[in-house]
Design a protein around this motif. Structure first.
Motif, PDB file in Angstrom:
ATOM      1  N   THR A  84     -25.567  60.990   8.451  1.00 54.94           N
ATOM      2  CA  THR A  84     -25.623  62.608   8.069  1.00 54.94           C
ATOM      3  C   THR A  84     -26.411  62.485   6.454  1.00 54.94           C
ATOM      4  O   THR A  84     -26.909  63.655   6.492  1.00 54.94           O
ATOM      5  CB  THR A  84     -24.193  63.243   8.003  1.00 54.94           C
ATOM      6  OG1 THR A  84     -23.664  62.938   9.421  1.00 54.94           O
ATOM      7  CG2 THR A  84     -24.087  64.395   7.569  1.00 54.94           C
ATOM      8  N   SER A  85     -25.872  62.033   5.685  1.00 58.73           N
ATOM      9  CA  SER A  85     -26.420  61.808   4.481  1.00 58.73           C
ATOM     10  C   SER A  85     -27.900  61.473   4.517  1.00 58.73           C
ATOM     11  O   SER A  85     -28.891  62.117   3.957  1.00 58.73           O
ATOM     12  CB  SER A  85     -25.736  60.748   3.532  1.00 58.73           C
ATOM     13  OG  SER A  85     -26.168  59.471   4.055  1.00 58.73           O
TER      14      SER A  85
ATOM     15  N   ALA B 183     -35.815  60.380   9.564  1.00 59.19           N
ATOM     16  CA  ALA B 183     -35.094  61.556   9.514  1.00 59.19           C
ATOM     17  C   ALA B 183     -34.675  61.672  11.121  1.00 59.19           C
ATOM     18  O   ALA B 183     -33.516  62.157  11.235  1.00 59.19           O
ATOM     19  CB  ALA B 183     -36.061  62.727   9.143  1.00 59.19           C
ATOM     20  N   THR B 184     -35.594  61.672  11.939  1.00 56.42           N
ATOM     21  CA  THR B 184     -35.281  61.940  13.436  1.00 56.42           C
ATOM     22  C   THR B 184     -34.296  60.786  13.984  1.00 56.42           C
ATOM     23  O   THR B 184     -33.331  61.041  14.692  1.00 56.42           O
ATOM     24  CB  THR B 184     -36.561  61.612  14.492  1.00 56.42           C
ATOM     25  OG1 THR B 184     -37.302  62.844  13.887  1.00 56.42           O
ATOM     26  CG2 THR B 184     -36.245  62.107  15.885  1.00 56.42           C
ATOM     27  N   ASP B 185     -34.438  59.740  13.660  1.00 62.21           N
ATOM     28  CA  ASP B 185     -33.546  58.507  13.813  1.00 62.21           C
ATOM     29  C   ASP B 185     -32.111  58.811  13.267  1.00 62.21           C
ATOM     30  O   ASP B 185     -31.230  58.577  14.136  1.00 62.21           O
ATOM     31  CB  ASP B 185     -34.247  57.310  13.132  1.00 62.21           C
ATOM     32  CG  ASP B 185     -33.070  56.102  13.420  1.00 62.21           C
ATOM     33  OD1 ASP B 185     -33.329  55.110  14.156  1.00 62.21           O
ATOM     34  OD2 ASP B 185     -31.989  55.866  12.589  1.00 62.21           O
ATOM     35  N   ALA B 186     -31.911  59.373  12.269  1.00 63.71           N
ATOM     36  CA  ALA B 186     -30.683  59.483  11.660  1.00 63.71           C
ATOM     37  C   ALA B 186     -30.032  60.882  12.265  1.00 63.71           C
ATOM     38  O   ALA B 186     -28.955  60.773  12.753  1.00 63.71           O
ATOM     39  CB  ALA B 186     -30.795  60.068  10.100  1.00 63.71           C
ATOM     40  N   ALA B 187     -30.802  61.947  12.674  1.00 67.56           N
ATOM     41  CA  ALA B 187     -30.402  62.970  13.426  1.00 67.56           C
ATOM     42  C   ALA B 187     -29.889  62.643  14.832  1.00 67.56           C
ATOM     43  O   ALA B 187     -28.731  62.776  15.341  1.00 67.56           O
ATOM     44  CB  ALA B 187     -31.380  64.024  13.596  1.00 67.56           C
TER      45      ALA B 187
ATOM     46  N   ARG C 108     -34.073  66.046   5.822  1.00 70.82           N
ATOM     47  CA  ARG C 108     -34.110  67.201   7.093  1.00 70.82           C
ATOM     48  C   ARG C 108     -35.208  67.991   7.387  1.00 70.82           C
ATOM     49  O   ARG C 108     -35.408  68.412   8.573  1.00 70.82           O
ATOM     50  CB  ARG C 108     -32.751  67.982   6.636  1.00 70.82           C
ATOM     51  CG  ARG C 108     -33.200  68.852   5.306  1.00 70.82           C
ATOM     52  CD  ARG C 108     -31.771  69.712   5.039  1.00 70.82           C
ATOM     53  NE  ARG C 108     -32.219  70.750   3.602  1.00 70.82           N
ATOM     54  CZ  ARG C 108     -31.879  69.765   2.212  1.00 70.82           C
ATOM     55  NH1 ARG C 108     -31.508  68.564   2.302  1.00 70.82           N
ATOM     56  NH2 ARG C 108     -32.062  70.538   1.235  1.00 70.82           N
ATOM     57  N   VAL C 109     -36.201  68.071   6.529  1.00 72.68           N
ATOM     58  CA  VAL C 109     -37.240  68.909   6.666  1.00 72.68           C
ATOM     59  C   VAL C 109     -38.334  68.013   7.554  1.00 72.68           C
ATOM     60  O   VAL C 109     -39.324  68.705   8.380  1.00 72.68           O
ATOM     61  CB  VAL C 109     -38.186  69.254   5.364  1.00 72.68           C
ATOM     62  CG1 VAL C 109     -37.007  70.065   4.598  1.00 72.68           C
ATOM     63  CG2 VAL C 109     -38.418  67.942   4.559  1.00 72.68           C
ATOM     64  N   ALA C 110     -38.047  66.738   7.803  1.00 74.41           N
ATOM     65  CA  ALA C 110     -39.087  65.935   8.591  1.00 74.41           C
ATOM     66  C   ALA C 110     -38.600  65.663   9.980  1.00 74.41           C
ATOM     67  O   ALA C 110     -39.020  64.919  10.814  1.00 74.41           O
ATOM     68  CB  ALA C 110     -39.262  64.841   7.670  1.00 74.41           C
ATOM     69  N   VAL C 111     -37.393  66.087  10.308  1.00 72.55           N
ATOM     70  CA  VAL C 111     -36.576  65.880  11.577  1.00 72.55           C
ATOM     71  C   VAL C 111     -37.453  66.351  12.846  1.00 72.55           C
ATOM     72  O   VAL C 111     -37.878  67.499  12.728  1.00 72.55           O
ATOM     73  CB  VAL C 111     -35.383  66.362  11.709  1.00 72.55           C
ATOM     74  CG1 VAL C 111     -34.781  66.107  13.171  1.00 72.55           C
ATOM     75  CG2 VAL C 111     -34.201  65.804  10.571  1.00 72.55           C
TER      76      VAL C 111
ATOM     77  N   LYS D 191     -34.719  58.034  -0.472  1.00 71.21           N
ATOM     78  CA  LYS D 191     -35.555  59.110  -0.383  1.00 71.21           C
ATOM     79  C   LYS D 191     -36.705  58.916  -1.676  1.00 71.21           C
ATOM     80  O   LYS D 191     -37.812  59.374  -1.639  1.00 71.21           O
ATOM     81  CB  LYS D 191     -35.022  60.290  -0.386  1.00 71.21           C
ATOM     82  CG  LYS D 191     -36.172  61.550   0.089  1.00 71.21           C
ATOM     83  CD  LYS D 191     -35.349  62.906   0.125  1.00 71.21           C
ATOM     84  CE  LYS D 191     -36.500  63.897   0.594  1.00 71.21           C
ATOM     85  NZ  LYS D 191     -37.563  64.052  -0.309  1.00 71.21           N
ATOM     86  N   ARG D 192     -36.007  58.593  -2.860  1.00 75.00           N
ATOM     87  CA  ARG D 192     -36.948  58.614  -4.132  1.00 75.00           C
ATOM     88  C   ARG D 192     -37.870  57.486  -4.029  1.00 75.00           C
ATOM     89  O   ARG D 192     -38.825  57.674  -4.822  1.00 75.00           O
ATOM     90  CB  ARG D 192     -35.989  58.700  -5.332  1.00 75.00           C
ATOM     91  CG  ARG D 192     -35.422  59.863  -5.493  1.00 75.00           C
ATOM     92  CD  ARG D 192     -34.155  59.696  -6.984  1.00 75.00           C
ATOM     93  NE  ARG D 192     -33.620  61.007  -7.266  1.00 75.00           N
ATOM     94  CZ  ARG D 192     -34.136  61.862  -8.243  1.00 75.00           C
ATOM     95  NH1 ARG D 192     -35.342  61.674  -8.858  1.00 75.00           N
ATOM     96  NH2 ARG D 192     -33.626  63.144  -8.281  1.00 75.00           N
TER      97      ARG D 192
END
Length: 248
Positions: free
Chosen positions: A61-62, A169-173, A68-71, A215-216
């Motif tokens: 989730t984190s 991002a997509t992997d996380a979602a 999130r903008v890349a999902v 992310k940084r």
């Protein structure tokens, strides 16, 4: 409850959770592959997959929020729809294993992730939506009953054409949705104990900031060296679990 785990062991789990969260945010995988190496000696093999599944709701989730903008929501929906039924079956199958069986399954999966990832990248496999769905059916069964299967999903998403932050991002979602399905099975079958919840929450809370730090770093840090180290640790740890199961 979790009284049989010492303060020092809790600290060790938290430190490893932070490190694996950063690695997972950089490489797209690593948390499910590395956490069992510290969890099995502390809590035993049986609770490991439920702990990883529950803690992954926090870590993924984190990561999904950070990126999130890349999902890619369309491909995420394809994978979740195809993988959920077999994930439920895989999670149920895990609950029927003995301690030795669990160690063999986890150890074998960890050892297999490295050559599987390298083979997929070397062959440059390309997947359309139908191929992604069919492949996700098989991945669902694997991820339901093991840890460290995230590398397979990573390879599928790369083969489907996703790149860079979109893969992470997509992997996380996807992993959040699949994690909910796994936890539902583990809850119904009674393997989610107080110890499982306590350790999973510790991992999740400790790992939460790691995704934002990753992310940084993601555009600044070369990944080649740390992925090579990760591969070596995963194989060594998986071989150790297999050896432990055989000699148990």
């Amino acid at each position: 409850m979790a009284a049989d785990i010492s303060i020092l062991q809790f600290v060790l789990i938290a430190v490893v959770a932070v490190l694996t969260s950063i690695i997972g945010g950089l490489a797209g995988y690593g948390t499910g592959a590395l956490m069992p190496l510290v969890l099995v000696p502390i809590v035993g093999p049986e609770p490991v997959v439920p702990i990883i599944a529950l803690s992954a709701l926090f870590t993924n989730t984190s990561r999904a929020l950070a990126f999130r903008v890349a999902v890619d929501w369309r491909r995420a929906a394809i994978v979740v729809a195809a993988a959920t039924p077999t994930c439920l079956l895989g999670a149920w199958g895990y609950t029927t294993l003995s301690g030795r069986g669990v160690m063999l399954v986890i150890g074998t999966m960890l050892c297999a992730t490295v050559p599987l990832r390298r083979l997929a990248l070397r062959r440059g496999c390309k997947l359309g939506d139908r191929g992604l769905a069919v492949s996700s059916v098989g991945w669902g069964g694997v991820v339901g009953g093991t840890t460290g299967a995230g590398v397979i999903l990573l390879s599928l998403l790369l083969s489907a054409g996703l790149q860079g932050a979109a893969v992470i991002a997509t992997d996380a979602a996807i992993s959040v949705a699949i994690g909910v399905a796994k936890i539902a099975v583990f809850g119904v079958t009674g393997v989610v104990s107080a110890k499982v919840i306590a350790v999973a929450v510790l991992i999740g809370v400790a790992a939460f900031p790691g995704a934002f730090l990753a992310k940084r770093l993601v555009d600044r840090l070369p990944l080649r060296a740390h992925i090579a180290i990760l591969d070596a640790v995963v194989i060594a740890g998986g071989a150790g679990l297999i050896l432990g199961a055989i000699t148990q």
